[in-house]
Design a protein around this motif. Sequence first.
Motif, PDB file in Angstrom:
ATOM      1  N   MET A  51       0.828  -1.208   0.000  1.00 22.27           N
ATOM      2  CA  MET A  51       0.000   0.000   0.000  1.00 22.27           C
ATOM      3  C   MET A  51       0.864   1.261   0.000  1.00 22.27           C
ATOM      4  O   MET A  51       0.514   2.269  -0.630  1.00 22.27           O
ATOM      5  CB  MET A  51      -0.944  -0.005   1.195  1.00 22.27           C
ATOM      6  N   ARG A  52       1.989   1.210   0.681  1.00 22.43           N
ATOM      7  CA  ARG A  52       2.888   2.367   0.653  1.00 22.43           C
ATOM      8  C   ARG A  52       3.497   2.548  -0.738  1.00 22.43           C
ATOM      9  O   ARG A  52       3.687   3.687  -1.197  1.00 22.43           O
ATOM     10  CB  ARG A  52       3.990   2.200   1.702  1.00 22.43           C
ATOM     11  N   ALA A  53       3.801   1.448  -1.417  1.00 26.18           N
ATOM     12  CA  ALA A  53       4.323   1.552  -2.777  1.00 26.18           C
ATOM     13  C   ALA A  53       3.282   2.163  -3.714  1.00 26.18           C
ATOM     14  O   ALA A  53       3.613   2.952  -4.611  1.00 26.18           O
ATOM     15  CB  ALA A  53       4.750   0.172  -3.273  1.00 26.18           C
ATOM     16  N   ILE A  54       2.022   1.814  -3.506  1.00 21.85           N
ATOM     17  CA  ILE A  54       0.943   2.422  -4.300  1.00 21.85           C
ATOM     18  C   ILE A  54       0.850   3.913  -3.996  1.00 21.85           C
ATOM     19  O   ILE A  54       0.678   4.749  -4.900  1.00 21.85           O
ATOM     20  CB  ILE A  54      -0.393   1.717  -4.011  1.00 21.85           C
ATOM     21  N   ALA A  55       0.967   4.263  -2.720  1.00 21.50           N
ATOM     22  CA  ALA A  55       0.853   5.666  -2.324  1.00 21.50           C
ATOM     23  C   ALA A  55       1.899   6.539  -3.015  1.00 21.50           C
ATOM     24  O   ALA A  55       1.636   7.707  -3.330  1.00 21.50           O
ATOM     25  CB  ALA A  55       0.986   5.788  -0.808  1.00 21.50           C
ATOM     26  N   ARG A  56       3.068   6.002  -3.268  1.00 19.57           N
ATOM     27  CA  ARG A  56       4.136   6.781  -3.898  1.00 19.57           C
ATOM     28  C   ARG A  56       3.784   7.228  -5.315  1.00 19.57           C
ATOM     29  O   ARG A  56       4.328   8.221  -5.801  1.00 19.57           O
ATOM     30  CB  ARG A  56       5.439   5.979  -3.920  1.00 19.57           C
ATOM     31  N   ILE A  57       2.904   6.496  -5.978  1.00 22.39           N
ATOM     32  CA  ILE A  57       2.569   6.862  -7.359  1.00 22.39           C
ATOM     33  C   ILE A  57       1.117   7.310  -7.492  1.00 22.39           C
ATOM     34  O   ILE A  57       0.598   7.433  -8.605  1.00 22.39           O
ATOM     35  CB  ILE A  57       2.854   5.693  -8.324  1.00 22.39           C
ATOM     36  N   ALA A  58       0.456   7.562  -6.360  1.00 20.38           N
ATOM     37  CA  ALA A  58      -0.939   8.025  -6.392  1.00 20.38           C
ATOM     38  C   ALA A  58      -0.987   9.552  -6.414  1.00 20.38           C
ATOM     39  O   ALA A  58      -0.261  10.212  -5.671  1.00 20.38           O
ATOM     40  CB  ALA A  58      -1.685   7.501  -5.175  1.00 20.38           C
ATOM     41  N   ARG A  59      -1.844  10.087  -7.249  1.00 21.79           N
ATOM     42  CA  ARG A  59      -2.072  11.531  -7.204  1.00 21.79           C
ATOM     43  C   ARG A  59      -2.845  11.869  -5.931  1.00 21.79           C
ATOM     44  O   ARG A  59      -3.665  11.064  -5.465  1.00 21.79           O
ATOM     45  CB  ARG A  59      -2.874  11.987  -8.420  1.00 21.79           C
ATOM     46  N   PRO A  60      -2.622  13.041  -5.356  1.00 20.33           N
ATOM     47  CA  PRO A  60      -3.428  13.447  -4.203  1.00 20.33           C
ATOM     48  C   PRO A  60      -4.914  13.391  -4.537  1.00 20.33           C
ATOM     49  O   PRO A  60      -5.357  13.887  -5.569  1.00 20.33           O
ATOM     50  CB  PRO A  60      -2.958  14.884  -3.949  1.00 20.33           C
ATOM     51  N   GLY A  61      -5.683  12.730  -3.671  1.00 22.52           N
ATOM     52  CA  GLY A  61      -7.113  12.598  -3.892  1.00 22.52           C
ATOM     53  C   GLY A  61      -7.523  11.440  -4.769  1.00 22.52           C
ATOM     54  O   GLY A  61      -8.725  11.230  -4.988  1.00 22.52           O
ATOM     55  N   ALA A  62      -6.557  10.664  -5.268  1.00 19.75           N
ATOM     56  CA  ALA A  62      -6.903   9.537  -6.140  1.00 19.75           C
ATOM     57  C   ALA A  62      -7.763   8.529  -5.381  1.00 19.75           C
ATOM     58  O   ALA A  62      -7.383   8.069  -4.303  1.00 19.75           O
ATOM     59  CB  ALA A  62      -5.641   8.867  -6.654  1.00 19.75           C
ATOM     60  N   PRO A  63      -8.924   8.154  -5.924  1.00 20.03           N
ATOM     61  CA  PRO A  63      -9.780   7.188  -5.227  1.00 20.03           C
ATOM     62  C   PRO A  63      -9.272   5.758  -5.414  1.00 20.03           C
ATOM     63  O   PRO A  63      -8.593   5.443  -6.396  1.00 20.03           O
ATOM     64  CB  PRO A  63     -11.134   7.373  -5.903  1.00 20.03           C
ATOM     65  N   PHE A  64      -9.608   4.898  -4.466  1.00 20.17           N
ATOM     66  CA  PHE A  64      -9.341   3.473  -4.606  1.00 20.17           C
ATOM     67  C   PHE A  64     -10.638   2.721  -4.354  1.00 20.17           C
ATOM     68  O   PHE A  64     -11.580   3.228  -3.733  1.00 20.17           O
ATOM     69  CB  PHE A  64      -8.252   3.007  -3.622  1.00 20.17           C
ATOM     70  N   ALA A  65     -10.676   1.486  -4.829  1.00 23.57           N
ATOM     71  CA  ALA A  65     -11.833   0.619  -4.590  1.00 23.57           C
ATOM     72  C   ALA A  65     -11.355  -0.814  -4.515  1.00 23.57           C
ATOM     73  O   ALA A  65     -10.397  -1.205  -5.189  1.00 23.57           O
ATOM     74  CB  ALA A  65     -12.860   0.774  -5.710  1.00 23.57           C
TER      75      ALA A  65
END
Length: 649
Positions: free
Chosen positions: A190-204
Amino acid sequence: MDPIEPHPPIVFDESGAPVSALFGDVFRSRSGARAEAREVFVEGCSLPQRWRALHRPEAGVARPFAVLELGFGAGLNFLETLAAWRDAAPAGQRLHFVSIEAHPLTREDLARVHEALGADAAAAARLRARWPLALPGMHAIEFDEARVELHLCLGDASRMLRRLRMAADAIFLDGFAPDRNPQMWDEATMRAIARIARPGAPFATWTAASAVRDALVAAGFEVERVAGHGGKRHRLRGCYAPRWRGFPAPPAPPQWPSKDVLVVGAGLAGAAAAAGFARRGWNVQVVDAQARPASGGSGQPLAADHLHLSIDDNVLARLTRAGLSARGAPADAATPPPEGKLVLDADDEQSQRRISMLSALGFPEAFARHLDSDEASELAGVALPRGALWLPGAHVEDPHGLVRRWLACDAITLRSETRIERLEQGDEGWRAFDANGRIVAQAAIVVLANAGDALRLGATSSIRMRAMSGQSTWLPRDCLPGLRRAVSGLAWAAPAGDRILVGATFEAGDAVEFSAQADTSNVRRLARMLAPPASAQSTADHWARAARGASIGVRWACSDRIALVGEMPDETAAHDDAERLVRDARRPLPRATGLYGAFGFGARGVLWACLAARCLPALADGSPAPIESDLLRAIDPARFLRRRLRSRA
């Protein structure tokens, strides 16, 4: 990279749902696979509403939209996302769907699952038709005339996430159950995903497991639990909204004053780059100093795909494999299918090394296989003294034909016999001047694809390249009457109608005059490769009398044999800031904004050109990179500048 372990054959339970024997879990909900994909993921991330809110800027390039998925499976989420995109996305927008899968299904199992789950028939057929071999790395499949691109990342999720260069606008978490596949759901992932997520990017995601919720919260996601699909009590959704961020957010896409690109050079590199930008909606001007395209080093009668394989699957091996993957996308009806190439063993020791290498790599035989001398001879059509490495996907093709096809696009204009003397950057981009000081072209972006002259226009002295003169040779067909496909080793030879092309020399220097010695060298190496030792000399003498020069040109190569593809460095700014750049290796090198390079291709012109056609438009518009980040660094034109700064520290 570790070998890919394809998914074992699919089984179906009593309800008809496809089940993974590897994880002991169903691929999709038993209560409606397509409905689950749409409700949980597409609607769970509010994608149609977000897409309708997008608008195309009056100037510049519309920002691409990127979805990141963990767990591609049979691709139902992608197919439903594609259907929703077609309904809701504004014209001119581009969708990139980046999905990671460690255990890909076979094409046959995909078909079985698609039929069982009622997938959209046309889109699913397109997906299966372009389904890649189970090779580690990234593979691209285009839909809707390149407006939608699936980046299928085959490999371990934790490793692939670290190597992705992208900014995720939405995130689908769709691995098998957390208790069956915990590595896909842990905090590190999840931290690896966070590094490439735009601020506010939704997940499901379909799961509501407390361990998954805790991992998401620890990584900076806001999480809510909502009603699940099809009788399932709960599922999770939310967005990336950290209270603080210990690493920089993904950069915003570049903003350009126009959608115009100037490509300097009309060889393989320039034509491929021009085609790549044109497919992304850019207007492209190609300027070349020669009278016709594909002159100079690109002017050989035939060009082969020279793949590199190594037991450690090193950077060069991965890059040439990526180039071959890029070569096949998009599919070109005018491009004949590959006929393959045989790379002969030098001796028994090399034969054993290659057998061991292929066993360790675990590549599918449809990509690479070792043959004994009888099998190799049958494929080649001539008697071969030893075994060979068989590469079925390698092409041998006329570079002039490739260049013509790449340039045959309404968005591309070509201006020949025009030499660019200098470039000048201003508020509206770049201007190119000829020797008389006249403006030849103006564009937001310039791509230097003019081989050795790129260093002059790019104002760079850190890059070291060598000019390599190459001459190929014609032999009459009756010298090797049965040869039916390319063979290589000490030399390489390929049938070309009523002749055989042999080549090529690769000698330091910029000589462009035909040499009888070069022809003799080519046929002697070929004779040593193909003829029995006792008759090699007499065969070479016979062939030398019949040999005729085919073509000669100069190819430019870097010392590390790797091409230069990417944004050019600003060396003046780098030297001014040298102390801080040396002290902090993570500090980005200054770049010449809007100036890109595609040169130093050496003997692998087609593979590097296809790779450049994928990479350069992605770098320019901020879409997900088509290759892993360490491979991007390996082809970066600024790599030599970083080394120079360190050596002077």
